[in-house]
Write a protein that holds these residues in place. Structure first.
Motif, PDB file in Angstrom:
ATOM      1  N   GLY A  99       0.819  -1.195   0.000  1.00 12.75           N
ATOM      2  CA  GLY A  99       0.000   0.000   0.000  1.00 12.75           C
ATOM      3  C   GLY A  99       0.861   1.257   0.000  1.00 12.75           C
ATOM      4  O   GLY A  99       0.460   2.298  -0.528  1.00 12.75           O
ATOM      5  N   MET A 100       2.057   1.158   0.578  1.00 11.96           N
ATOM      6  CA  MET A 100       3.019   2.264   0.530  1.00 11.96           C
ATOM      7  C   MET A 100       3.384   2.558  -0.925  1.00 11.96           C
ATOM      8  O   MET A 100       3.467   3.718  -1.347  1.00 11.96           O
ATOM      9  CB  MET A 100       4.292   1.899   1.296  1.00 11.96           C
ATOM     10  N   ILE A 101       3.598   1.498  -1.695  1.00 12.56           N
ATOM     11  CA  ILE A 101       3.997   1.627  -3.096  1.00 12.56           C
ATOM     12  C   ILE A 101       2.849   2.198  -3.924  1.00 12.56           C
ATOM     13  O   ILE A 101       3.036   3.097  -4.753  1.00 12.56           O
ATOM     14  CB  ILE A 101       4.447   0.262  -3.640  1.00 12.56           C
ATOM     15  N   VAL A 102       1.648   1.671  -3.691  1.00 14.06           N
ATOM     16  CA  VAL A 102       0.461   2.150  -4.405  1.00 14.06           C
ATOM     17  C   VAL A 102       0.235   3.634  -4.125  1.00 14.06           C
ATOM     18  O   VAL A 102      -0.079   4.419  -5.033  1.00 14.06           O
ATOM     19  CB  VAL A 102      -0.770   1.320  -3.988  1.00 14.06           C
ATOM     20  N   THR A 103       0.402   4.020  -2.870  1.00 15.77           N
ATOM     21  CA  THR A 103       0.193   5.414  -2.476  1.00 15.77           C
ATOM     22  C   THR A 103       1.161   6.350  -3.184  1.00 15.77           C
ATOM     23  O   THR A 103       0.796   7.457  -3.583  1.00 15.77           O
ATOM     24  CB  THR A 103       0.333   5.546  -0.944  1.00 15.77           C
ATOM     25  N   ASP A 104       2.403   5.899  -3.360  1.00 19.16           N
ATOM     26  CA  ASP A 104       3.425   6.735  -3.987  1.00 19.16           C
ATOM     27  C   ASP A 104       3.376   6.645  -5.516  1.00 19.16           C
ATOM     28  O   ASP A 104       3.320   7.656  -6.211  1.00 19.16           O
ATOM     29  CB  ASP A 104       4.813   6.315  -3.488  1.00 19.16           C
ATOM     30  N   ALA A 105       3.381   5.423  -6.038  1.00 18.56           N
ATOM     31  CA  ALA A 105       3.409   5.234  -7.495  1.00 18.56           C
ATOM     32  C   ALA A 105       2.064   5.531  -8.149  1.00 18.56           C
ATOM     33  O   ALA A 105       1.992   5.737  -9.366  1.00 18.56           O
ATOM     34  CB  ALA A 105       3.830   3.798  -7.826  1.00 18.56           C
ATOM     35  N   GLY A 106       1.013   5.589  -7.352  1.00 17.26           N
ATOM     36  CA  GLY A 106      -0.327   5.787  -7.897  1.00 17.26           C
ATOM     37  C   GLY A 106      -0.571   7.122  -8.571  1.00 17.26           C
ATOM     38  O   GLY A 106      -1.589   7.300  -9.234  1.00 17.26           O
ATOM     39  N   VAL A 107       0.360   8.065  -8.418  1.00 13.14           N
ATOM     40  CA  VAL A 107       0.204   9.347  -9.115  1.00 13.14           C
ATOM     41  C   VAL A 107       0.559   9.223 -10.597  1.00 13.14           C
ATOM     42  O   VAL A 107       0.358  10.167 -11.370  1.00 13.14           O
ATOM     43  CB  VAL A 107       1.081  10.444  -8.463  1.00 13.14           C
ATOM     44  N   HIS A 108       1.079   8.069 -11.014  1.00 18.90           N
ATOM     45  CA  HIS A 108       1.415   7.846 -12.427  1.00 18.90           C
ATOM     46  C   HIS A 108       0.183   8.128 -13.292  1.00 18.90           C
ATOM     47  O   HIS A 108      -0.940   7.736 -12.948  1.00 18.90           O
ATOM     48  CB  HIS A 108       1.880   6.403 -12.623  1.00 18.90           C
ATOM     49  N   PRO A 109       0.360   8.817 -14.415  1.00 21.64           N
ATOM     50  CA  PRO A 109      -0.800   9.192 -15.248  1.00 21.64           C
ATOM     51  C   PRO A 109      -1.617   8.026 -15.774  1.00 21.64           C
ATOM     52  O   PRO A 109      -2.790   8.205 -16.130  1.00 21.64           O
ATOM     53  CB  PRO A 109      -0.165  10.002 -16.389  1.00 21.64           C
ATOM     54  N   GLN A 178       8.185 -17.233   0.450  1.00 26.49           N
ATOM     55  CA  GLN A 178       8.187 -15.837   0.904  1.00 26.49           C
ATOM     56  C   GLN A 178       9.534 -15.191   0.590  1.00 26.49           C
ATOM     57  O   GLN A 178      10.591 -15.817   0.709  1.00 26.49           O
ATOM     58  CB  GLN A 178       7.873 -15.728   2.392  1.00 26.49           C
ATOM     59  N   GLU A 179       9.471 -13.948   0.160  1.00 24.21           N
ATOM     60  CA  GLU A 179      10.668 -13.200  -0.225  1.00 24.21           C
ATOM     61  C   GLU A 179      11.136 -12.374   0.978  1.00 24.21           C
ATOM     62  O   GLU A 179      10.381 -11.576   1.532  1.00 24.21           O
ATOM     63  CB  GLU A 179      10.335 -12.257  -1.385  1.00 24.21           C
ATOM     64  N   PRO A 180      12.399 -12.542   1.432  1.00 24.97           N
ATOM     65  CA  PRO A 180      12.889 -11.720   2.556  1.00 24.97           C
ATOM     66  C   PRO A 180      12.892 -10.235   2.180  1.00 24.97           C
ATOM     67  O   PRO A 180      13.081  -9.883   1.019  1.00 24.97           O
ATOM     68  CB  PRO A 180      14.321 -12.235   2.770  1.00 24.97           C
ATOM     69  N   PHE A 181      12.690  -9.388   3.169  1.00 30.47           N
ATOM     70  CA  PHE A 181      12.737  -7.947   2.936  1.00 30.47           C
ATOM     71  C   PHE A 181      13.950  -7.343   3.637  1.00 30.47           C
ATOM     72  O   PHE A 181      14.482  -7.924   4.588  1.00 30.47           O
ATOM     73  CB  PHE A 181      11.443  -7.277   3.429  1.00 30.47           C
ATOM     74  N   HIS A 182      14.387  -6.194   3.155  1.00 31.39           N
ATOM     75  CA  HIS A 182      15.517  -5.500   3.757  1.00 31.39           C
ATOM     76  C   HIS A 182      15.029  -4.515   4.814  1.00 31.39           C
ATOM     77  O   HIS A 182      14.000  -3.867   4.641  1.00 31.39           O
ATOM     78  CB  HIS A 182      16.315  -4.761   2.680  1.00 31.39           C
ATOM     79  N   LYS A 183      15.791  -4.376   5.878  1.00 33.46           N
ATOM     80  CA  LYS A 183      15.422  -3.433   6.945  1.00 33.46           C
ATOM     81  C   LYS A 183      15.206  -2.025   6.401  1.00 33.46           C
ATOM     82  O   LYS A 183      14.337  -1.290   6.858  1.00 33.46           O
ATOM     83  CB  LYS A 183      16.511  -3.398   8.017  1.00 33.46           C
ATOM     84  N   ALA A 184      15.999  -1.645   5.413  1.00 37.22           N
ATOM     85  CA  ALA A 184      15.914  -0.287   4.855  1.00 37.22           C
ATOM     86  C   ALA A 184      14.537   0.001   4.277  1.00 37.22           C
ATOM     87  O   ALA A 184      14.097   1.155   4.236  1.00 37.22           O
ATOM     88  CB  ALA A 184      16.983  -0.092   3.779  1.00 37.22           C
ATOM     89  N   LEU A 185      13.841  -1.041   3.845  1.00 43.73           N
ATOM     90  CA  LEU A 185      12.509  -0.861   3.263  1.00 43.73           C
ATOM     91  C   LEU A 185      11.549  -0.238   4.271  1.00 43.73           C
ATOM     92  O   LEU A 185      10.728   0.609   3.923  1.00 43.73           O
ATOM     93  CB  LEU A 185      11.973  -2.218   2.790  1.00 43.73           C
ATOM     94  N   LEU A 186      11.676  -0.652   5.527  1.00 44.98           N
ATOM     95  CA  LEU A 186      10.744  -0.206   6.557  1.00 44.98           C
ATOM     96  C   LEU A 186      10.945   1.253   6.943  1.00 44.98           C
ATOM     97  O   LEU A 186      10.066   1.865   7.547  1.00 44.98           O
ATOM     98  CB  LEU A 186      10.881  -1.083   7.803  1.00 44.98           C
ATOM     99  N   ALA A 187      12.100   1.812   6.591  1.00 48.26           N
ATOM    100  CA  ALA A 187      12.393   3.204   6.950  1.00 48.26           C
ATOM    101  C   ALA A 187      11.846   4.199   5.938  1.00 48.26           C
ATOM    102  O   ALA A 187      11.840   5.408   6.187  1.00 48.26           O
ATOM    103  CB  ALA A 187      13.905   3.386   7.088  1.00 48.26           C
ATOM    104  N   GLY A 188      11.372   3.717   4.796  1.00 51.25           N
ATOM    105  CA  GLY A 188      10.921   4.612   3.734  1.00 51.25           C
ATOM    106  C   GLY A 188       9.618   5.325   4.062  1.00 51.25           C
ATOM    107  O   GLY A 188       8.769   4.798   4.784  1.00 51.25           O
ATOM    108  N   ARG A 189       9.482   6.523   3.529  1.00 48.49           N
ATOM    109  CA  ARG A 189       8.241   7.285   3.648  1.00 48.49           C
ATOM    110  C   ARG A 189       7.791   7.716   2.261  1.00 48.49           C
ATOM    111  O   ARG A 189       8.623   8.017   1.405  1.00 48.49           O
ATOM    112  CB  ARG A 189       8.435   8.522   4.528  1.00 48.49           C
ATOM    113  N   THR A 190       6.507   7.727   2.060  1.00 51.78           N
ATOM    114  CA  THR A 190       5.972   8.116   0.752  1.00 51.78           C
ATOM    115  C   THR A 190       6.194   9.606   0.500  1.00 51.78           C
ATOM    116  O   THR A 190       6.213  10.407   1.436  1.00 51.78           O
ATOM    117  CB  THR A 190       4.472   7.824   0.669  1.00 51.78           C
ATOM    118  N   THR A 191       6.354   9.948  -0.758  1.00 52.14           N
ATOM    119  CA  THR A 191       6.486  11.362  -1.138  1.00 52.14           C
ATOM    120  C   THR A 191       5.193  11.901  -1.736  1.00 52.14           C
ATOM    121  O   THR A 191       5.051  13.109  -1.908  1.00 52.14           O
ATOM    122  CB  THR A 191       7.638  11.548  -2.144  1.00 52.14           C
TER     123      THR A 191
END
Length: 256
Positions: A99-109, A178-191
């Motif tokens: 949902g983080m990705i959808v929220t950010d990438a969703g502005v795509h035309p 299941q695909e492992p995730f990186h810790k850095a992923l959890l620190a991201g914030r949507t723009t």
């Protein structure tokens, strides 16, 4: 002075009516023939298989993004590359963390509508972790295991708290991929917060033990989303694919 107050009050009422009208338009998205689906943590693109089969049977073009689960900017970029390949209006769907990705990438035309399936739905720049702490912590959080910078869900937590309403044999197969995730992923914030400008839909999982259902309800209400509730674990896209597919078809303007 009185006339000025009446004018201000009238202007406020007109503004409120305008906002309400604009919000109401979210219930009637443009027709779309393309659907892009993004997976979250503890999963890969195959988790959408049940939904994809139903979307294809309905005549829609469906594509699952293989989310790298490394950093949020890289995950958003992977979704944007798939969105750029779509020909025409596209419904962007995210489950769980994506949902983080959808929220950010969703502005795509190319994106005509957004669908959140038991998913995070932050505002632009919002600290999602701080938001989530306002609600009771779901049980699955205690089952996350880290191997250095990579995180995954333990088998016990996966079967009980992530895929609790699936047959055990099926849940074990999902656990194995299941695909492992990186810790850095959890620190991201949507723009960006695409739900502020795009028609939005939300499927709440009422038996969710991975994201608190009341947090899901809060986010859905805040975005003014067309919302359904599914008596499901976190994996409603697998245990209740018909309900999730129908919501996506509605977002695609295929059903009223």
């Amino acid at each position: 002075m009185l006339n000025r107050r009446r004018f201000s009050a009238g202007l406020a009422a007109i503004t409120a009516a305008s906002l309400t009208s604009t919000r109401g338009m979210a219930a009637a998205p443009p027709k779309a023939r393309n659907v892009v689906l993004v997976h979250g943590l503890f999963a890969d693109g195959s988790c959408w298989s049940e939904v994809i089969a139903r979307l294809q049977a309905a005549g829609l073009n469906a594509t699952a993004v293989q989310n790298p689960l490394t950093t949020l900017p890289e995950a958003v970029a992977s979704a944007q590359r798939v969105l750029a390949r779509q020909d025409g209006p596209t419904v962007l769907v995210g489950h769980s963390f994506s949902g983080m990705i959808v929220t950010d990438a969703g502005v795509h035309p190319n994106v005509s509508a957004l669908v959140y399936v038991a998913a995070r739905a932050p505002d632009a720049g919002e600290d999602y972790t701080a938001l989530a702490k306002k609600f009771p912590t779901p049980p699955a959080s205690a089952g996350i295991i880290f191997d250095g910078d990579e995180g995954r869900l333990s088998e016990a937590a996966f079967l009980r708290d992530f895929a609790g309403d699936l047959p055990e044999a099926k849940a074990k197969v999902l656990y194995a991929v299941q695909e492992p995730f990186h810790k850095a992923l959890l620190a991201g914030r949507t723009t960006h917060a695409a739900w502020r400008s795009k028609p939005s839909f939300y499927a709440v999982s009422t038996e969710d033990r991975t994201i608190n259902p009341d947090l899901e309800r809060f986010m859905a209400k805040r975005m003014g989303a067309r919302t359904i509730e599914v008596k499901s674990s976190h994996l409603s896209l697998i245990s209740h694919p018909d309900e999730i597919t129908n919501l996506i078809l509605e977002a695609a303007g295929q059903r009223g």
